[in-house]
Design a protein around this motif. Structure first.
Motif, PDB file in Angstrom:
ATOM      1  N   ARG A 318      54.299 128.038 113.474  1.00  0.00           N
ATOM      2  CA  ARG A 318      55.470 127.170 113.564  1.00  0.00           C
ATOM      3  C   ARG A 318      55.152 125.687 113.755  1.00  0.00           C
ATOM      4  N   VAL A 319      53.942 125.388 114.179  1.00  0.00           N
ATOM      5  CA  VAL A 319      53.604 123.981 114.428  1.00  0.00           C
ATOM      6  C   VAL A 319      52.435 123.536 113.564  1.00  0.00           C
ATOM      7  N   TRP A 320      51.314 124.224 113.674  1.00  0.00           N
ATOM      8  CA  TRP A 320      50.074 123.772 113.038  1.00  0.00           C
ATOM      9  C   TRP A 320      50.170 123.773 111.508  1.00  0.00           C
ATOM     10  N   ALA A 321      50.406 124.921 110.912  1.00  0.00           N
ATOM     11  CA  ALA A 321      50.429 125.007 109.447  1.00  0.00           C
ATOM     12  C   ALA A 321      51.513 124.110 108.824  1.00  0.00           C
ATOM     13  N   PRO A 322      52.764 124.108 109.335  1.00  0.00           N
ATOM     14  CA  PRO A 322      53.780 123.215 108.745  1.00  0.00           C
ATOM     15  C   PRO A 322      53.408 121.742 108.862  1.00  0.00           C
ATOM     16  N   LEU A 323      52.749 121.356 109.966  1.00  0.00           N
ATOM     17  CA  LEU A 323      52.371 119.954 110.150  1.00  0.00           C
ATOM     18  C   LEU A 323      51.364 119.516 109.101  1.00  0.00           C
ATOM     19  N   LEU A 324      50.343 120.340 108.848  1.00  0.00           N
ATOM     20  CA  LEU A 324      49.334 119.983 107.848  1.00  0.00           C
ATOM     21  C   LEU A 324      49.954 119.902 106.464  1.00  0.00           C
ATOM     22  N   ARG A 325      50.854 120.841 106.157  1.00  0.00           N
ATOM     23  CA  ARG A 325      51.533 120.793 104.849  1.00  0.00           C
ATOM     24  C   ARG A 325      52.358 119.525 104.708  1.00  0.00           C
ATOM     25  N   HIS A 326      53.070 119.169 105.767  1.00  0.00           N
ATOM     26  CA  HIS A 326      53.916 117.979 105.731  1.00  0.00           C
ATOM     27  C   HIS A 326      53.091 116.708 105.498  1.00  0.00           C
ATOM     28  N   LEU A 327      51.905 116.643 106.087  1.00  0.00           N
ATOM     29  CA  LEU A 327      51.053 115.452 105.956  1.00  0.00           C
ATOM     30  C   LEU A 327      50.181 115.499 104.707  1.00  0.00           C
ATOM     31  N   GLY A 328      50.204 116.612 103.991  1.00  0.00           N
ATOM     32  CA  GLY A 328      49.383 116.728 102.792  1.00  0.00           C
ATOM     33  C   GLY A 328      47.907 116.885 103.102  1.00  0.00           C
ATOM     34  N   LEU A 329      47.583 117.405 104.276  1.00  0.00           N
ATOM     35  CA  LEU A 329      46.183 117.598 104.663  1.00  0.00           C
ATOM     36  C   LEU A 329      45.733 119.007 104.313  1.00  0.00           C
ATOM     37  N   ALA A 330      44.463 119.135 103.946  1.00  0.00           N
ATOM     38  CA  ALA A 330      43.909 120.456 103.610  1.00  0.00           C
ATOM     39  C   ALA A 330      44.024 121.380 104.814  1.00  0.00           C
ATOM     40  N   HIS A 331      44.444 122.609 104.566  1.00  0.00           N
ATOM     41  CA  HIS A 331      44.596 123.554 105.675  1.00  0.00           C
ATOM     42  C   HIS A 331      43.235 123.896 106.272  1.00  0.00           C
ATOM     43  N   ARG A 332      43.199 123.996 107.566  1.00  0.00           N
ATOM     44  CA  ARG A 332      41.987 124.381 108.297  1.00  0.00           C
ATOM     45  C   ARG A 332      42.397 124.985 109.623  1.00  0.00           C
ATOM     46  N   ARG A 333      41.441 125.640 110.272  1.00  0.00           N
ATOM     47  CA  ARG A 333      41.723 126.265 111.565  1.00  0.00           C
ATOM     48  C   ARG A 333      42.006 125.193 112.615  1.00  0.00           C
ATOM     49  N   ALA A 334      42.852 125.536 113.571  1.00  0.00           N
ATOM     50  CA  ALA A 334      43.143 124.602 114.663  1.00  0.00           C
ATOM     51  C   ALA A 334      41.889 124.311 115.482  1.00  0.00           C
ATOM     52  N   TYR A 335      40.904 125.195 115.404  1.00  0.00           N
ATOM     53  CA  TYR A 335      39.634 124.991 116.111  1.00  0.00           C
ATOM     54  C   TYR A 335      38.934 123.720 115.639  1.00  0.00           C
ATOM     55  N   GLN A 336      39.326 123.216 114.455  1.00  0.00           N
ATOM     56  CA  GLN A 336      38.709 121.990 113.946  1.00  0.00           C
ATOM     57  C   GLN A 336      39.022 120.788 114.833  1.00  0.00           C
ATOM     58  N   MET A 337      40.009 120.901 115.705  1.00  0.00           N
ATOM     59  CA  MET A 337      40.252 119.804 116.659  1.00  0.00           C
ATOM     60  C   MET A 337      39.077 119.668 117.624  1.00  0.00           C
ATOM     61  N   ARG A 338      38.458 120.783 117.966  1.00  0.00           N
ATOM     62  CA  ARG A 338      37.256 120.744 118.804  1.00  0.00           C
ATOM     63  C   ARG A 338      36.103 120.097 118.037  1.00  0.00           C
ATOM     64  N   HIS A 339      35.942 120.476 116.775  1.00  0.00           N
ATOM     65  CA  HIS A 339      34.903 119.859 115.949  1.00  0.00           C
ATOM     66  C   HIS A 339      35.143 118.358 115.792  1.00  0.00           C
ATOM     67  N   THR A 340      36.404 117.981 115.696  1.00  0.00           N
ATOM     68  CA  THR A 340      36.730 116.557 115.558  1.00  0.00           C
ATOM     69  C   THR A 340      36.280 115.776 116.787  1.00  0.00           C
ATOM     70  N   ALA A 341      36.536 116.308 117.967  1.00  0.00           N
ATOM     71  CA  ALA A 341      36.096 115.635 119.196  1.00  0.00           C
ATOM     72  C   ALA A 341      34.587 115.441 119.198  1.00  0.00           C
ATOM     73  N   ALA A 342      33.850 116.466 118.799  1.00  0.00           N
ATOM     74  CA  ALA A 342      32.391 116.386 118.798  1.00  0.00           C
ATOM     75  C   ALA A 342      31.893 115.308 117.841  1.00  0.00           C
ATOM     76  N   THR A 343      32.436 115.286 116.624  1.00  0.00           N
ATOM     77  CA  THR A 343      31.962 114.304 115.646  1.00  0.00           C
ATOM     78  C   THR A 343      32.358 112.884 116.040  1.00  0.00           C
ATOM     79  N   LEU A 344      33.529 112.716 116.643  1.00  0.00           N
ATOM     80  CA  LEU A 344      33.937 111.374 117.071  1.00  0.00           C
ATOM     81  C   LEU A 344      33.056 110.873 118.217  1.00  0.00           C
ATOM     82  N   TRP A 345      32.708 111.750 119.145  1.00  0.00           N
ATOM     83  CA  TRP A 345      31.795 111.368 120.225  1.00  0.00           C
ATOM     84  C   TRP A 345      30.440 110.945 119.664  1.00  0.00           C
TER      85      TRP A 345
END
Length: 442
Positions: A318-345
């Motif tokens: 209800r939140v994750w998948a519709p949000l990515l579709r709305h923004l036109g972003l490639a679908h990926r697991r929500a776990y990628q938010m953890r990967h994002t933190a690591a790469t930004l650090w």
């Protein structure tokens, strides 16, 4: 299970195995030595593997047609079989022993891991091996079982089970058979069976621009949730199990102590997962805002209106998948938010040891193996920091003045003069930094 045997009268080895209801004894001219036995064991393992997967060709392997069982031999063998007493079971049925093994091992597992193992045993292992004695299960049986798994359709998909899933099902089978082999003193049929090769997990972190778009577009009641996930690197279960008693606003720390797995409280994934995460200003402010919204509802930081933890599947649908579709972003697991933190650090230049502690890793090994390839894309070309340092401190421009001869070396007839202040220093003053404090790369 076939065997390598020796004829007493000649001392030569032969293969003894069954194929298509026939017991076959294939003679060799090899004397009975450890090296020859090892060689034939490998041949026999290959034959049994091909039999298990249905690719064995007797004539191609032995250069002769498969012998035909005569009626006379059939009658003799049937008579002998009916006259012979049935052998007493020497090992328990697989179903019985698997239950014994599970009961002994489950006390040392996390609840979620126990659920996974129980599912593999009930859904796959017992239906296939059932009442077959554990001591009679052959390597061919194990390989046939694995081949059958490769044909099973995955849940909620038209694809077959992945190699990762097949390996996870084979893991309890290996442990059960190895334990039975130790207790009842037989050779484990899992010998020399290696796990299937798995594809490297996709790491698809978001860019800073994408993170900004997500945070400014997401529903207001989830904005703080996304902020915490993007800038702390917490796992899904850790965020969903986060309680207000583990938020230390004074010291600006998030204490990771519990997790939610399969909608129930559970232990953390590893010992290293128990950690204290430092809040950035952005995370601190987000939690302050969240406190105003959910602190009065219950103990969980992120929860429903009734105070219960967020249901992960509901969040994804209800939140994750519709949000990515709305923004036109490639679908990926929500776990990628953890990967994002690591790469930004990593991109911002934080110390790898500090990042590993924030993520709950006991060393930097996984950090570099999983994330390091993203750092050049987020920061600079490899080697540019070294290049800037050399330009700041090293000069190759010829100097003017006298170059003093050094013992053992001849100087040119045309000599240059080195300013007195730089003699013995090795570099012109313009190329030297302050002693002992080289300028670090920005």
């Amino acid at each position: 299970m076939g065997s390598v045997r020796s004829r007493p009268e000649t001392g030569q080895l032969f293969l003894d195995f069954k194929y298509q209801g026939l017991r076959l004894r294939e003679q060799t001219a090899l004397p009975d030595t450890p090296a020859n036995r090892k060689r034939l064991v490998k041949v026999l393992e290959r034959i049994e593997t091909e039999i298990a997967v249905g690719s064995f060709d007797y004539q191609k392997t032995f250069g002769k047609p498969l012998p035909v069982k005569s009626d006379e031999v059939d009658a003799e063998e049937d008579q002998a079989a009916s006259a012979a007493p049935l052998p007493k079971p020497s090992t328990p049925p697989f179903k019985e022993f698997s239950e014994l093994w599970y009961g002994e091992a489950v006390v040392s597992w996390r609840r979620s891991y126990a659920v996974t193992q129980r599912g593999a045993i009930d859904k796959y292992l017992i239906p296939f091996f059932g009442n077959k004695e554990v001591g009679q299960i052959t390597k061919a049986d194990v390989l046939a079982f694995r081949a059958s798994l490769a044909k099973v359709t995955a849940r909620k998909s038209t694809n077959t089970l992945s190699n990762r899933r097949i390996n996870s099902v084979m893991k309890p089978l290996r442990q059960i058979l190895n334990e039975a082999a130790d207790r009842f003193e037989f050779t484990s049929p899992f010998r020399n069976i290696k796990p299937l090769k798995m594809k490297r997990s996709d790491v698809m972190p978001f860019s800073l621009e994408e993170v900004q778009r997500i945070l400014t577009t997401v529903r207001a009641d989830y904005r703080q949730y996304f902020t915490v996930r993007f800038f702390t690197g917490m796992r899904t279960g850790e965020v969903h199990g986060l309680k207000w008693k583990y938020i230390d606003f004074e010291r600006r720390l998030i204490l990771v102590r519990e997790s939610i797995v399969l909608n129930e409280e559970d232990e953390l994934k590893t010992d290293g997962s128990l950690r204290d995460i430092q809040m950035t200003e952005l995370v601190h402010d987000a939690l302050q805002e969240q406190f105003k919204v959910t602190a009065h509802l219950g103990e969980y930081v992120f929860c429903t209106k009734s105070g219960k933890p967020i249901d992960n599947q509901n969040f994804l649908n209800r939140v994750w998948a519709p949000l990515l579709r709305h923004l036109g972003l490639a679908h990926r697991r929500a776990y990628q938010m953890r990967h994002t933190a690591a790469t930004l650090w990593l991109a911002s230049g934080e110390a790898p040891e500090w990042i590993a502690r924030q993520l709950g890793h006991t060393s930097t090994e996984m950090l570099f193996r999983v994330y390091s390839r993203y750092v050049p894309n987020l920061t600079r070309r490899d080697g540019s920091a070294m290049e800037r340092m050399l330009k700041q401190h090293i000069s190759v421009t010829p100097v003017s003045g006298l170059v003093l001869p050094v013992d053992g070396f001849q100087t040119d007839s045309t000599v240059a003069k080195i300013p007195r202040a730089t003699r013995g220093k090795g570099l012109p003053l313009s190329a030297q930094g302050q002693p002992g404090s080289p300028t670090p790369p920005p």
